[in-house]
Write a protein that holds these residues in place. Sequence first.
Motif, PDB file in Angstrom:
ATOM      1  N   HIS A  55       0.831  -1.209   0.000  1.00 39.09           N
ATOM      2  CA  HIS A  55       0.000   0.000   0.000  1.00 39.09           C
ATOM      3  C   HIS A  55       0.865   1.258   0.000  1.00 39.09           C
ATOM      4  O   HIS A  55       0.514   2.254  -0.642  1.00 39.09           O
ATOM      5  CB  HIS A  55      -0.953  -0.006   1.184  1.00 39.09           C
ATOM      6  CG  HIS A  55      -2.068  -0.985   1.016  1.00 39.09           C
ATOM      7  ND1 HIS A  55      -3.046  -1.168   1.973  1.00 39.09           N
ATOM      8  CD2 HIS A  55      -2.378  -1.836   0.020  1.00 39.09           C
ATOM      9  CE1 HIS A  55      -3.901  -2.091   1.558  1.00 39.09           C
ATOM     10  NE2 HIS A  55      -3.500  -2.512   0.368  1.00 39.09           N
ATOM     11  N   SER A  56       1.994   1.207   0.685  1.00 39.47           N
ATOM     12  CA  SER A  56       2.904   2.352   0.677  1.00 39.47           C
ATOM     13  C   SER A  56       3.506   2.556  -0.712  1.00 39.47           C
ATOM     14  O   SER A  56       3.607   3.691  -1.199  1.00 39.47           O
ATOM     15  CB  SER A  56       4.018   2.149   1.703  1.00 39.47           C
ATOM     16  OG  SER A  56       3.481   2.074   2.998  1.00 39.47           O
ATOM     17  N   ALA A  57       3.913   1.466  -1.358  1.00 38.63           N
ATOM     18  CA  ALA A  57       4.439   1.561  -2.724  1.00 38.63           C
ATOM     19  C   ALA A  57       3.358   2.042  -3.684  1.00 38.63           C
ATOM     20  O   ALA A  57       3.624   2.827  -4.600  1.00 38.63           O
ATOM     21  CB  ALA A  57       4.992   0.213  -3.173  1.00 38.63           C
ATOM     22  N   ALA A  58       2.121   1.601  -3.473  1.00 37.55           N
ATOM     23  CA  ALA A  58       1.006   2.071  -4.292  1.00 37.55           C
ATOM     24  C   ALA A  58       0.811   3.572  -4.102  1.00 37.55           C
ATOM     25  O   ALA A  58       0.546   4.296  -5.070  1.00 37.55           O
ATOM     26  CB  ALA A  58      -0.272   1.314  -3.939  1.00 37.55           C
ATOM     27  N   GLY A  59       0.954   4.033  -2.880  1.00 42.96           N
ATOM     28  CA  GLY A  59       0.850   5.466  -2.616  1.00 42.96           C
ATOM     29  C   GLY A  59       1.942   6.255  -3.323  1.00 42.96           C
ATOM     30  O   GLY A  59       1.685   7.328  -3.884  1.00 42.96           O
ATOM     31  N   ARG A 102      -4.395  -3.513  -4.993  1.00 44.78           N
ATOM     32  CA  ARG A 102      -5.405  -4.572  -5.020  1.00 44.78           C
ATOM     33  C   ARG A 102      -4.831  -5.979  -5.073  1.00 44.78           C
ATOM     34  O   ARG A 102      -5.367  -6.886  -4.450  1.00 44.78           O
ATOM     35  CB  ARG A 102      -6.333  -4.355  -6.214  1.00 44.78           C
ATOM     36  CG  ARG A 102      -7.086  -3.031  -6.075  1.00 44.78           C
ATOM     37  CD  ARG A 102      -8.068  -2.833  -7.153  1.00 44.78           C
ATOM     38  NE  ARG A 102      -9.209  -3.696  -6.862  1.00 44.78           N
ATOM     39  CZ  ARG A 102     -10.149  -3.980  -7.725  1.00 44.78           C
ATOM     40  NH1 ARG A 102     -10.096  -3.484  -8.931  1.00 44.78           N
ATOM     41  NH2 ARG A 102     -11.148  -4.757  -7.396  1.00 44.78           N
ATOM     42  N   ARG A 103      -3.782  -6.211  -5.867  1.00 41.41           N
ATOM     43  CA  ARG A 103      -3.207  -7.543  -6.049  1.00 41.41           C
ATOM     44  C   ARG A 103      -1.686  -7.457  -6.072  1.00 41.41           C
ATOM     45  O   ARG A 103      -1.081  -7.562  -7.138  1.00 41.41           O
ATOM     46  CB  ARG A 103      -3.717  -8.145  -7.351  1.00 41.41           C
ATOM     47  CG  ARG A 103      -5.237  -8.329  -7.352  1.00 41.41           C
ATOM     48  CD  ARG A 103      -5.617  -9.139  -8.515  1.00 41.41           C
ATOM     49  NE  ARG A 103      -5.005 -10.452  -8.347  1.00 41.41           N
ATOM     50  CZ  ARG A 103      -5.616 -11.589  -8.574  1.00 41.41           C
ATOM     51  NH1 ARG A 103      -6.837 -11.582  -9.006  1.00 41.41           N
ATOM     52  NH2 ARG A 103      -5.005 -12.728  -8.390  1.00 41.41           N
ATOM     53  N   PRO A 104      -1.071  -7.281  -4.913  1.00 42.37           N
ATOM     54  CA  PRO A 104       0.380  -7.061  -4.866  1.00 42.37           C
ATOM     55  C   PRO A 104       1.201  -8.349  -4.995  1.00 42.37           C
ATOM     56  O   PRO A 104       2.004  -8.667  -4.140  1.00 42.37           O
ATOM     57  CB  PRO A 104       0.581  -6.398  -3.506  1.00 42.37           C
ATOM     58  CG  PRO A 104      -0.504  -6.981  -2.664  1.00 42.37           C
ATOM     59  CD  PRO A 104      -1.685  -7.147  -3.592  1.00 42.37           C
ATOM     60  N   GLY A 105       0.995  -9.064  -6.080  1.00 37.77           N
ATOM     61  CA  GLY A 105       1.765 -10.283  -6.326  1.00 37.77           C
ATOM     62  C   GLY A 105       3.088  -9.984  -7.009  1.00 37.77           C
ATOM     63  O   GLY A 105       3.483  -8.832  -7.192  1.00 37.77           O
ATOM     64  N   ARG A 106       3.768 -11.033  -7.400  1.00 38.52           N
ATOM     65  CA  ARG A 106       5.080 -10.915  -8.031  1.00 38.52           C
ATOM     66  C   ARG A 106       5.035 -10.023  -9.264  1.00 38.52           C
ATOM     67  O   ARG A 106       5.892  -9.152  -9.444  1.00 38.52           O
ATOM     68  CB  ARG A 106       5.614 -12.293  -8.397  1.00 38.52           C
ATOM     69  CG  ARG A 106       6.993 -12.248  -9.030  1.00 38.52           C
ATOM     70  CD  ARG A 106       7.511 -13.630  -9.389  1.00 38.52           C
ATOM     71  NE  ARG A 106       7.578 -14.526  -8.257  1.00 38.52           N
ATOM     72  CZ  ARG A 106       8.649 -14.675  -7.468  1.00 38.52           C
ATOM     73  NH1 ARG A 106       9.734 -13.981  -7.717  1.00 38.52           N
ATOM     74  NH2 ARG A 106       8.628 -15.508  -6.461  1.00 38.52           N
ATOM     75  N   ALA A 107       4.047 -10.210 -10.137  1.00 38.00           N
ATOM     76  CA  ALA A 107       3.967  -9.417 -11.369  1.00 38.00           C
ATOM     77  C   ALA A 107       3.803  -7.930 -11.064  1.00 38.00           C
ATOM     78  O   ALA A 107       4.414  -7.084 -11.726  1.00 38.00           O
ATOM     79  CB  ALA A 107       2.822  -9.920 -12.243  1.00 38.00           C
TER      80      ALA A 107
END
Length: 126
Positions: free
Chosen positions: A15-19, A56-61
């Motif tokens: 979430h921080s990286a998304a921000g 929403r979907r912080p997976g590997r990709a």
Amino acid sequence: MMPLGAAALPRFLAHSAAGAAAGCAAVHGLALLAVPHAPMALLSAACLLCAVHLWRRPGRAAWVAHVVLTTAMLLAHPPVAGGHVHSAATGLAAWAAPVAGLLAVVALLLAAVRGLGVVGSHLCRI
């Protein structure tokens, strides 16, 4: 104080990286007001898409795309005043590149913490 659980820290990092990615999108969007051109619009859209995926979907990709996009952005926008490689900018465009660059550095640090398992290998499975 109650423990947050094993998923709390990876979620916080995502979430921080998304921000940070959303901040980059906003900075590029503001820069578009000063100097409109298609590549910046594409970067803004890419940053926003990256932010949504990390949230929403912080997976590997999502993390890999985040690191690739952020690294490319840092190459174009070194996080130093006057370090913008496109042209001599003034006003809004003059501060946009350093701010976006600093957000990118923060975003890469978050990705490094997540990816390198600094917070514990059992918490950082991607």
